[in-house]
Design a protein around this motif. Structure first.
Motif, PDB file in Angstrom:
ATOM      1  N   LEU A 290     -15.846   3.368   8.783  1.00  0.00           N
ATOM      2  CA  LEU A 290     -16.317   2.157   9.476  1.00  0.00           C
ATOM      3  C   LEU A 290     -15.604   1.984  10.808  1.00  0.00           C
ATOM      4  N   ARG A 291     -14.280   2.249  10.794  1.00  0.00           N
ATOM      5  CA  ARG A 291     -13.548   2.137  12.061  1.00  0.00           C
ATOM      6  C   ARG A 291     -14.053   3.146  13.079  1.00  0.00           C
TER       7      ARG A 291
ATOM      8  N   GLU B 259     -17.405   1.997  14.150  1.00  0.00           N
ATOM      9  CA  GLU B 259     -17.261   0.850  15.041  1.00  0.00           C
ATOM     10  C   GLU B 259     -16.805   1.286  16.430  1.00  0.00           C
TER      11      GLU B 259
ATOM     12  N   ASP C 120       0.850  -1.194   0.000  1.00  0.00           N
ATOM     13  CA  ASP C 120       0.000   0.000   0.000  1.00  0.00           C
ATOM     14  C   ASP C 120       0.878   1.233   0.000  1.00  0.00           C
TER      15      ASP C 120
ATOM     16  N   ARG D 160     -12.213   3.363  -0.774  1.00  0.00           N
ATOM     17  CA  ARG D 160     -12.301   2.250   0.168  1.00  0.00           C
ATOM     18  C   ARG D 160     -11.662   2.594   1.500  1.00  0.00           C
ATOM     19  N   LYS D 161     -10.528   3.308   1.456  1.00  0.00           N
ATOM     20  CA  LYS D 161      -9.843   3.705   2.676  1.00  0.00           C
ATOM     21  C   LYS D 161     -10.710   4.650   3.514  1.00  0.00           C
ATOM     22  N   LYS D 162     -11.351   5.583   2.802  1.00  0.00           N
ATOM     23  CA  LYS D 162     -12.242   6.509   3.512  1.00  0.00           C
ATOM     24  C   LYS D 162     -13.398   5.752   4.153  1.00  0.00           C
ATOM     25  N   THR D 163     -13.905   4.802   3.371  1.00  0.00           N
ATOM     26  CA  THR D 163     -15.006   3.987   3.908  1.00  0.00           C
ATOM     27  C   THR D 163     -14.542   3.181   5.107  1.00  0.00           C
ATOM     28  N   GLU D 164     -13.371   2.584   4.999  1.00  0.00           N
ATOM     29  CA  GLU D 164     -12.830   1.812   6.121  1.00  0.00           C
ATOM     30  C   GLU D 164     -12.616   2.698   7.352  1.00  0.00           C
ATOM     31  N   LYS D 165     -12.131   3.923   7.089  1.00  0.00           N
ATOM     32  CA  LYS D 165     -11.913   4.846   8.203  1.00  0.00           C
ATOM     33  C   LYS D 165     -13.234   5.187   8.883  1.00  0.00           C
TER      34      LYS D 165
ATOM     35  N   ILE E 199      -7.513   3.016  -4.086  1.00  0.00           N
ATOM     36  CA  ILE E 199      -8.389   2.539  -2.995  1.00  0.00           C
ATOM     37  C   ILE E 199      -8.730   3.681  -2.028  1.00  0.00           C
TER      38      ILE E 199
END
Length: 622
Positions: free
Chosen positions: A144-145, A148, A97, A137-142, A134
């Motif tokens: 999501l984190r 969460e 990455d 996707r990274k923004k989405t993961e962030k 990505i």
């Protein structure tokens, strides 16, 4: 070094086949969504597809011949460019990455894969890199984190317990609140089967609810769990099934609320309603007219068990005025709650018990006290009404005779036209005077009772000679006693200095002597005796004081009337023909009480009565 060749065709292909294959290959490269970048052996860009233009913002003609690092600043995540270069040269391939910079300066996240290209002799002739953007996707993961983390904070700080299980009913998650509710740590609960925290009865209910959960049903229900210490925890649960993307059941999650305090509050409310129903029922009994205390106590008895925590095991017993009232199931047991209080000189006691061993709640103890207090108030009110009725009856009776005599005398005088014999006139006037005296005595008695009730009687304690006081008092009664040939037998010290209110003590003695004369037969004797420094049975506390005995040989008092003799307006059926208000002895007792003394009765029907009056000699002077 291994030979990493990348070629869309083999050496056996014809030139036309090669040209066609190369055309197809270039078509594919131009239409993929990932940036595909070919470089020569010095890492100068030779191919830059459309996806690379879109991802980095550089046109093909702007980058051809330039080195990648010159136009796309790159930061390797979890490594650096030099280390990545070493891996590439050593292994022939590198992937990882990276954060890269577009032409417009914006940062993007990419997954990069670079492979070296070798010729047939194994010499490096270039490289091909495939970079996938990505950033989204990274923004989405962030997000999501972050989400969460937020949800985890919410779960950990929730005021309700959160409990998740898998498809095999094993615990996969509990928050701190849930673990604390059951007395466990989170670590102790994770992995444990749900049934570990239930008794057999709860397990049966849980199996049924879990089956409904597998069918996709959400449900709220009341449930009992077992705490670590073995005690039960009543809860209210809201459950939802957990499913995968295909809708297959994968477990369940529940919000668990501890309702033990709520149940306690509901229980207290129910018990309070039962208590209020009992007290209300007792109050309603008193609304009925012409009811006796015995009737009220008898009916109250049946209201009490239903107000207890275990009504089917409760019994009650009431004692009042030498009468006993029992519930049908009464049986003396060790599990008893007793309360007692005084109403005048009588005792009212309440006994509530359980037929089996049960502990009494504080609410039950309070209720027993309230019941007794309510009964006391009702009985006092009832007795007051009875006294008032007796007062009305007695006063009406006592007024009727003298008023009748006065009216008849006045009528006789008017009818005579003033011509009346002197002897007859003298008798008329004597009758008028006697009946006016009766009216005055009645008015005086009523006034005295009112003053006593309003606490207006204040004693004037002074030194006085009791023997002299008795002797002078008897002078007034000698004519009345002589009319019935009644003699006085005195046993007095020549002089006895005491501390008392002489006026009130005179009233006391007059009442007892007047009664003795009224209810004594003709040709009888009334004895008056004074005992100094008396320490006999009528002075159990051995106080310094003296005793006055007034004894007659009259009709006596029946056993049935003894306990009422000092009550206001009480008159025995046997003496109703004799004038009197029924207030004298009550007034005498109140005045004796003011002197901190006591009066005692000894009597035998048909043989006479003795009143013994004890007065302490240490009263403080006014």
């Amino acid at each position: 070094m291994a030979d990493h060749k990348i070629s869309p065709f083999s050496e056996n292909n014809s030139d036309s086949e090669k040209d066609h294959t190369i055309s197809e290959y270039q078509e594919i490269i131009e239409n993929v969504t990932d940036a595909i970048i070919y470089t020569d052996k010095n890492f100068h860009i030779v191919t830059w597809n459309k996806a690379a233009e879109e991802i980095y913002g550089w046109k093909r003609e702007e980058v051809i011949g330039k080195r990648m690092r010159e136009i796309v600043p790159t930061k390797i995540i979890n490594s650096d460019r030099d280390s990545a270069q070493e891996v590439l040269m050593d292994k022939g391939i590198w992937s990882g990455d990276a954060i890269q910079e577009r032409k417009d300066g914006k940062k993007i996240f990419v997954i990069s894969s670079v492979r070296l290209i070798h010729d047939a002799s194994g010499n490096i002739v270039g490289s091909v890199g495939i970079n996938k953007d990505i950033t989204t996707r990274k923004k989405t993961e962030k997000l999501l984190r972050q989400s969460e983390q937020q949800y985890r904070i919410l779960l950990e700080n929730a005021q309700e317990g959160i409990w998740a299980i898998d498809e095999d009913n094993h615990t996969t998650y509990v928050n701190k609140k849930m673990a604390k509710m059951l007395g466990y740590t989170i670590k102790e609960m994770i992995g444990k089967h749900l049934f570990t925290f239930m008794n057999e009865e709860s397990q049966k209910a849980a199996r049924l609810n879990l089956e409904k959960g597998k069918e996709g049903l959400k449900k709220d229900y009341i449930f009992k769990f077992l705490k670590k210490d073995g005690s039960e925890l009543p809860t209210k649960i809201k459950t939802s099934p957990l499913t995968d993307a295909k809708g297959n059941y994968k477990g369940a999650i529940a919000c668990v609320a501890d309702i033990s305090e709520q149940l306690k509050a509901e229980h207290k409310l129910k018990e309070r309603i039962k208590e209020l129903n009992c007290l209300y029922g007792i109050s309603k009994l008193n609304e009925k007219s012409m009811v006796t205390p015995d009737y009220i106590l008898e009916k109250t008895l049946n209201l009490i068990p239903n107000a207890m925590l275990y009504p089917e095991l409760a019994y009650a017993r009431i004692l009042w005025n030498k009468n006993e009232f029992l519930t049908d199931n009464y049986k003396k047991t060790p599990w008893i709650l007793r309360r007692e209080l005084e109403i005048g000189d009588k005792s009212l006691s309440l006994e509530i018990g359980y037929l089996e061993e049960k502990a009494f709640l504080e609410e039950e103890r309070r209720l027993a006290k309230e019941i007794l207090s309510r009964l006391k108030s009702i009985i006092e009110q009832n007795l007051a009404v009875q006294r008032l009725q007796r007062l009305i009856s007695t006063v009406s009776h006592e007024l009727r005779t003298p008023i009748t005599v006065l009216n008849l005398s006045l009528d006789y005088y008017q009818d005579s036209g003033g011509k009346i014999d002197e002897e007859i006139l003298e008798k008329l006037l004597e009758g008028v005077a006697r009946n006016i005296k009766l009216l005055k005595e009645l008015a005086d008695d009523l006034s005295m009772i009112s003053s006593i009730d309003e606490d207006k009687i204040k004693l004037n304690i002074q030194k006085c000679d009791l023997s002299k006081l008795i002797t002078e008092m008897l002078i007034i009664f000698k004519p009345i006693a002589a009319s019935k040939s009644i003699n006085f037998n005195l046993d007095l010290p020549s002089k006895l200095e005491i501390k008392a209110d002489p006026i009130r003590l005179d009233q006391i003695l007059r009442i007892f002597v007047d009664n003795a004369i009224k209810y004594s037969e003709e040709n009888s004797t009334i004895s008056i005796k004074v005992l100094q420094n008396y320490t006999g049975k009528y002075n159990p506390d051995q106080k310094p004081g003296y005793l006055i005995e007034i004894k007659d040989d009259g009709i006596g008092i029946s056993d049935a009337d003894k306990e009422f003799i000092f009550e206001r307006f009480f008159r025995s059926e046997e003496v109703m023909k004799t004038p009197g208000s029924g207030l004298g002895l009550s007034i005498a007792q109140d005045l004796i009480d003011l002197h901190q003394g006591e009066v005692f009765l000894e009597t035998e029907e048909g043989k006479g009565t003795t009143f013994s009056i004890f007065i302490p000699s240490n009263l403080p002077l006014s």
